[in-house]
Enzyme design. Structure first.
Site, short mmCIF file in Angstrom:
data_model
loop_
_atom_site.label_atom_id
_atom_site.label_comp_id
_atom_site.label_asym_id
_atom_site.label_seq_id
_atom_site.Cartn_x
_atom_site.Cartn_y
_atom_site.Cartn_z
N ARG A 160 0.85 -1.19 0.00
CA ARG A 160 0.00 0.00 0.00
C ARG A 160 0.89 1.24 0.00
NH1 ARG A 160 -2.24 -3.38 4.14
NH2 ARG A 160 -4.34 -4.16 3.63
N LYS A 191 -2.57 -1.76 7.67
CA LYS A 191 -3.79 -1.22 8.26
C LYS A 191 -3.98 -1.76 9.67
CE LYS A 191 -6.68 -0.21 4.22
NZ LYS A 191 -7.97 -0.52 3.54
N ARG A 263 -0.77 -2.44 -6.73
CA ARG A 263 -1.10 -3.46 -5.72
C ARG A 263 -2.14 -4.43 -6.28
NH1 ARG A 263 -1.36 -4.72 -0.14
NH2 ARG A 263 -3.46 -5.12 0.68
N HIS A 286 -4.53 -8.98 4.08
CA HIS A 286 -5.98 -8.86 4.23
C HIS A 286 -6.43 -9.62 5.47
CE1 HIS A 286 -6.70 -8.05 -0.33
NE2 HIS A 286 -6.39 -6.95 0.33
N TYR A 295 -10.20 -10.81 -6.31
CA TYR A 295 -9.23 -11.00 -7.39
C TYR A 295 -9.50 -12.27 -8.18
CZ TYR A 295 -6.79 -7.15 -5.21
OH TYR A 295 -6.49 -5.91 -4.70
#
Length: 318
Positions: A160, A191, A263, A286, A295
């Site tokens: 990211r 995150k 990404r 994730h 995806y």
């Protein structure tokens, strides 16, 4: 409520400003996220001002009406979700400080909308961008080396923007991440302040070493950031976006390229080659497998195109 497409002229008051500072210092939210939250808080503040409401006077029916007005002004479900997330976060923060007794945004959900597919570059375009070199010599050699390393890490590691810009020269720095050149691993702060280790490919390591050899000519002596701007300080998100978009144009790409597109490209191309959804989830950081599963839809589109182009029964009569 002020029109959704126009930023209200009223500047942020002390409460939203303090909340955004909390998100920057304690939550370490990315600059782009804080910018979007700032816009959402300006609209909340403007709506409260129209009805002469203080923060502790806002009730769920007020928030429902303001959210409905956003929808009526043409905002999509994702944009409304960002507004509600910013408002909800603000009230949770106020609640922890004892300034409100309830959260009027709790339980309110944005309208459901079709989740768009992430935009990924075709493999040949992604490789062309990563391989691009300024043969004409139009760019500063220092910035060219830096931008090449940035591009290789974005596409080669699936980082990211905030994770990339948070890389420091050494572990334990203020950015929260670093790259071990000997092991070929990048430790990044993702995150939710979650750490993960991502393997760095050989091409990215070569580009990174070339940048590190030139970095002392650009960076300030006391600057801990791995990637710095012309001023010698840590590169910002907006600077990264501008440089990457310009580099894509120089490489001959027709589509607008932003960091998160690389990404998406990393994830899509990795999944096409390996088919290992769990591994891709781990590499991307994730929390939920459902986030990574989007995806697989891109992968299905890729397979469908191959089928349409190659199978004798694929072509339909017009």
């Amino acid at each position: 409520m002020a029109p959704a497409e126009d930023t209200p002229p009223v500047p942020l008051g002390p409460v939203p400003t303090a909340f955004l500072e909390h998100l920057r210092v304690e939550r370490r939210l990315a600059e782009r996220t804080r910018t979007m939250y700032g816009g959402a808080l300006r609209r909340l503040q403007a709506s409260m001002a129209e009805q002469a409401l203080a923060f502790d006077q806002v009730r769920p029916h007020h928030v429902r009406r303001w959210a409905a007005q956003l929808h009526g002004q043409g905002l999509g479900s994702r944009s409304i979700a960002i507004h509600l997330a910013a408002w909800r976060g603000l009230y949770r923060w106020l609640g922890r400080g004892g300034r409100v007794t309830s959260n009027p945004v709790d339980g309110l959900r944005p309208p459901k909308g079709q989740r768009p597919l992430p935009k990924a570059l075709p493999i040949d375009q992604a490789v062309a961008l990563a391989d691009h070199h300024d043969e004409a010599g139009a760019n500063d050699p220092l910035l060219e080396a830096r931008d090449h390393a940035l591009t290789e890490l974005l596409y080669g590691c699936g980082l990211r923007s905030a994770e990339l810009l948070g890389l420091d020269l050494l572990p334990g720095g203020p950015g929260g991440g670093w790259i071990d050149l000997d092991s070929g691993d990048a430790e990044v702060l993702g995150k939710g302040s979650k750490r993960r280790v991502v393997p760095v490919g050989s091409a990215a390591l070569v580009a990174l070493r070339a940048w590190l050899a030139l970095r002392p000519n650009l960076a300030r002596a006391d600057e801990p950031a791995l990637f710095v701007s012309r001023r010698g300080t840590r590169l910002t998100d907006s600077q990264l976006r501008r440089r990457l978009a310009a580099r894509a144009v120089q490489a001959g790409l027709s589509s607008h390229v932003h960091p998160h597109m690389l990404r998406h490209s990393y994830a899509s191309h990795l999944l096409q080659s390996s088919g290992d959804l769990r591994a891709v989830q781990e590499l991307l950081g994730h929390a939920q497998i459902s986030t990574t599963q989007v995806y697989t839809r891109l992968d299905h589109q890729h397979l469908a195109k191959i089928y349409d182009a190659a199978h004798p029964r694929a072509r339909r009569k017009t």
